[in-house]
Design a protein around this motif. Structure first.
Motif, PDB file in Angstrom:
ATOM      1  N   VAL A  18       0.836  -1.204   0.000  1.00  0.00           N
ATOM      2  CA  VAL A  18       0.000   0.000   0.000  1.00  0.00           C
ATOM      3  C   VAL A  18       0.868   1.250   0.000  1.00  0.00           C
ATOM      4  O   VAL A  18       0.612   2.210  -0.743  1.00  0.00           O
ATOM      5  N   ARG A  23      -2.749  -1.787  -3.842  1.00  0.00           N
ATOM      6  CA  ARG A  23      -3.681  -2.199  -2.794  1.00  0.00           C
ATOM      7  C   ARG A  23      -3.974  -3.694  -2.937  1.00  0.00           C
ATOM      8  O   ARG A  23      -4.667  -4.115  -3.860  1.00  0.00           O
ATOM      9  N   GLY A 111      -6.029   0.611   4.403  1.00  0.00           N
ATOM     10  CA  GLY A 111      -6.995   0.244   3.380  1.00  0.00           C
ATOM     11  C   GLY A 111      -6.807  -1.125   2.769  1.00  0.00           C
ATOM     12  O   GLY A 111      -7.370  -1.418   1.704  1.00  0.00           O
ATOM     13  N   VAL A 112      -6.041  -1.989   3.427  1.00  0.00           N
ATOM     14  CA  VAL A 112      -5.854  -3.350   2.917  1.00  0.00           C
ATOM     15  C   VAL A 112      -7.180  -4.113   2.979  1.00  0.00           C
ATOM     16  O   VAL A 112      -7.918  -4.027   3.959  1.00  0.00           O
TER      17      VAL A 112
END
Length: 510
Positions: A18, A23, A111-112
């Protein structure tokens, strides 16, 4: 980009991707995080890597930056590190369950896409992508991903699916048993570092001790809980399927120590450690890469746990692989960059495999080993020998470079921690690496070196600074995202900087 395995290795790899602009999806078959007791500390260069990402203090580190350990053990022999001029062995006390929790929260904050309860069933690859069959809580589905990383442990399904051999050996005659236990509170003295036995004898705490029957360590963990670990060579046979019991651990400790210690199950809330295993299970994957599929952590290597090297090795796999995969996905990776992952990390695993087996040999019973320990102990009184062993334990004896000719002394080493003055700002080199991007630091203050890298500004951060403490070991440093020096400049000129930038970070912008 898909990662199979949501333990510490997979979570760190996901976060590194990220930071580099990719992502990933993480598939973790366990519906909830594993809270079983495993490792209890980080030892080695990975502690400094956490500092580069701004995680050292939030993960429980003391002070504003890592400090090297004043002492350690090698094969249950004392290493006095206080006199080393450049001690690379750093430590951080953190339980693996806590480490995994913090890495998971960080990955989620970045935001994984972490999918718990999702198990990889099958994979196949072609020239363009990897196709993954997944079984989730609501049924099966298929994914197409450009690359896949197997971070799914020693029994890696990814490794088996791609047919990579896991060469090595397991010695069933060497058995370890470990447990969280309760002992009489009055028997423990943390002030003196000793435990008083019912016989009145005293044994040392915290460090491994060898006897002529095996080895043991006793470590107070928290009020009411003490960890006991015992290793036996050629002990009584056991049925592998039989569950380990507190009585079994107590009997093993009695055989090794020659005296009884009253052990009982702790009254505190668990989970509590209670396990047995083969100590000398040592294996390394023949290849860390098969086409578009990569292996990292225990999926790529297992070894004896002596000296706590496992997380240092595995987490540095993730740090090494993350930025390289991201460079490939984003289109600027030079041709040999992905191949450098195995070229750099497999030798590191070989070194750990070697020294952990050597340490176990030094801890084994027998008069010949007792004599060998005396010789090795005398050698460890020589600072140069202690320094070499410490480099080995820390993983700092491994160098990375792909340059022709003779590199600067810093090239391929982990970056030194420098105090810097950039304009009116006082900072540290470690803080400049927080974004996880390549970094060129021009310490000449002229900016001439930095200007040579203008064509790489889209992927390399350029900083002109003055070194404050300690004195700068070079006039300029090109640092990879994983903290290793890709190029360093001394008094001989800067002509090879564009070459180094191209080797590691691809062609310049047109």
């Amino acid at each position: 980009m898909t990662i199979v395995g949501g333990g510490p290795i997979g979570l760190l790899l996901a976060s590194e991707l990220v930071l580099a602009g990719v992502r990933p999806v993480v598939l973790e078959q366990l519906p909830e995080r594993n809270t079983a007791y495993k490792a209890n500390a980080l030892m080695g260069q990975v502690v400094r890597f956490l500092d580069l990402r701004g995680l050292y203090q939030s993960f429980g580190g003391r002070g504003d930056r890592p400090q090297p350990a004043p002492a350690f053990l090698f094969g249950a022999l004392l290493l006095n590190l206080s006199g080393l001029a450049d001690n690379p062995l750093y430590g951080l006390q953190i339980r693996q369950a806590r480490l995994e929790s913090l890495l998971e929260q960080r990955a989620l904050d970045l935001g994984v896409d972490l999918r718990r309860g999702h198990r990889m069933v099958e994979l196949r690859q072609d020239d363009e992508a990897v196709t993954v069959q997944v079984q989730g809580p609501d049924g099966g589905y298929e994914m197409r991903t450009r690359y896949l990383a197997g971070c799914d442990g020693a029994r890696s399904g990814v490794r088996k699916k791609i047919g990579v051999s896991f060469a090595g050996h397991t010695d069933p005659s060497v058995i370890s048993r470990a447990a969280h236990v309760a002992v009489p509170a009055a028997s423990i003295s943390t002030a003196t570092g000793e435990m008083v036995l019912p016989s009145g004898d005293r044994i040392g705490l915290y460090a491994w001790h060898r006897t002529e029957r095996g080895a043991y360590v006793v470590v107070p963990h928290e009020p009411g809980v003490v960890m006991v670990s015992v290793i036996e060579w050629d002990g009584p046979p056991l049925a592998a399927e039989a569950p380990v019991t507190m009585a079994e651990v107590r009997a093993s400790l009695h055989r090794v120590l020659g005296r009884d210690i009253p052990l009982s199950t702790p009254d505190t809330a668990g989970p509590h450690l209670l396990r047995r295993g083969y100590v000398t299970n040592t294996r390394i994957a023949d290849s860390y890469r098969h086409g578009r599929v990569f292996l990292a952590g225990d999926a790529a290597h297992v070894h004896p746990a002596v000296g706590a090297p496992g997380l240092n090795l595995g987490l540095q796999d993730a740090a090494n692989l993350g930025w390289k995969l991201a460079a490939q996905v984003r289109g600027w990776a030079p041709p040999k960059l992905l191949d450098s992952y195995q070229a750099e990390r497999r030798p590191a695993a070989e070194r750990v495999s070697m020294h952990t087996q050597a340490q176990l040999a030094l801890m084994s019973p027998g008069p010949a080993i007792t004599a060998l320990r005396q010789v090795v102990s005398e050698l460890l009184d020589i600072p140069a020998v202690t320094g070499q062993i410490t480099d080995l334990l820390a993983g700092s004896d491994i160098r990375y470079w792909m340059h022709p000719g003779t590199p600067h002394a810093l090239t391929g080493r982990f970056v030194p921690d420098l105090g810097l003055q950039t304009g009116t700002r006082t900072t540290r080199l470690a803080e400049l690496l927080r974004p996880g991007r390549p970094l060129l630091v021009d310490l000449t203050e002229s900016g001439d070196v930095a200007r040579l890298a203008d064509g790489w500004r889209d992927r390399v951060d350029l900083v002109t600074a003055r070194a404050t403490t300690p004195p700068a070991p070079a006039d300029a440093l090109l640092v990879r995202p994983d903290g290793y020096v890709a190029w360093a400049f001394g008094p001989d000129g800067t002509d090879d900087l564009p070459e180094a930038l191209a080797i590691w970070f691809g062609d310049p912008q047109a």
